[in-house]
Design a protein around this motif. Sequence first.
Motif, PDB file in Angstrom:
ATOM      1  N   LEU A 149       2.833  -8.877   0.229  1.00  0.00           N
ATOM      2  CA  LEU A 149       1.531  -8.441   0.706  1.00  0.00           C
ATOM      3  C   LEU A 149       1.716  -7.196   1.567  1.00  0.00           C
ATOM      4  O   LEU A 149       2.551  -7.174   2.477  1.00  0.00           O
ATOM      5  N   VAL A 150       0.937  -6.169   1.278  1.00  0.00           N
ATOM      6  CA  VAL A 150       1.044  -4.915   2.020  1.00  0.00           C
ATOM      7  C   VAL A 150      -0.346  -4.330   2.206  1.00  0.00           C
ATOM      8  O   VAL A 150      -1.242  -4.554   1.372  1.00  0.00           O
ATOM      9  N   GLN A 151      -0.534  -3.606   3.285  1.00  0.00           N
ATOM     10  CA  GLN A 151      -1.816  -2.950   3.510  1.00  0.00           C
ATOM     11  C   GLN A 151      -1.930  -1.692   2.667  1.00  0.00           C
ATOM     12  O   GLN A 151      -0.924  -1.076   2.297  1.00  0.00           O
ATOM     13  N   ALA A 152      -3.150  -1.327   2.380  1.00  0.00           N
ATOM     14  CA  ALA A 152      -3.396  -0.094   1.645  1.00  0.00           C
ATOM     15  C   ALA A 152      -2.728   1.081   2.360  1.00  0.00           C
ATOM     16  O   ALA A 152      -2.780   1.179   3.592  1.00  0.00           O
ATOM     17  N   GLY A 153      -2.096   1.936   1.570  1.00  0.00           N
ATOM     18  CA  GLY A 153      -1.357   3.063   2.117  1.00  0.00           C
ATOM     19  C   GLY A 153       0.102   2.768   2.380  1.00  0.00           C
ATOM     20  O   GLY A 153       0.888   3.684   2.646  1.00  0.00           O
ATOM     21  N   GLY A 154       0.466   1.518   2.288  1.00  0.00           N
ATOM     22  CA  GLY A 154       1.838   1.111   2.536  1.00  0.00           C
ATOM     23  C   GLY A 154       2.731   1.279   1.319  1.00  0.00           C
ATOM     24  O   GLY A 154       2.319   1.808   0.282  1.00  0.00           O
TER      25      GLY A 154
END
Length: 128
Positions: free
Chosen positions: A11-16
Amino acid sequence: QVQLVESGGGLVQAGGSLRLSCAASGRPISWYAMGWFRQAPGKEREFVARISRSGDDRYYADSVKGRFGISRDNAKKTVSLEMNSLKPEDTAVYYCAAEDPSRIVVKVPTRPSEYDYWGQGTQVTVSG
């Protein structure tokens, strides 16, 4: 045959960023051109990237061009997918695939049916 196992999803945030790896066993990975595909819920499996057996030629889907990078280390028997500037629409299960060397390739294979060996997939979720 070659056996493939993906890892590195999460799981990663947008832009990551995330780096996926595909570990091969069985026959030498250097025998195979390799590809990455992805499949989102309710959608067909789609092409992401491909790398030639030597690593000299790389090809990307337009949707990931400039953000993703495919690489390979034949000595370590791995293929990687570096994913940057991730977007929620990149959320999918990502699969590593190998193209049997017996195939005659006329143009860059981008359909799942053009690959012969598959890993079990690794989930990538990008939160917006």
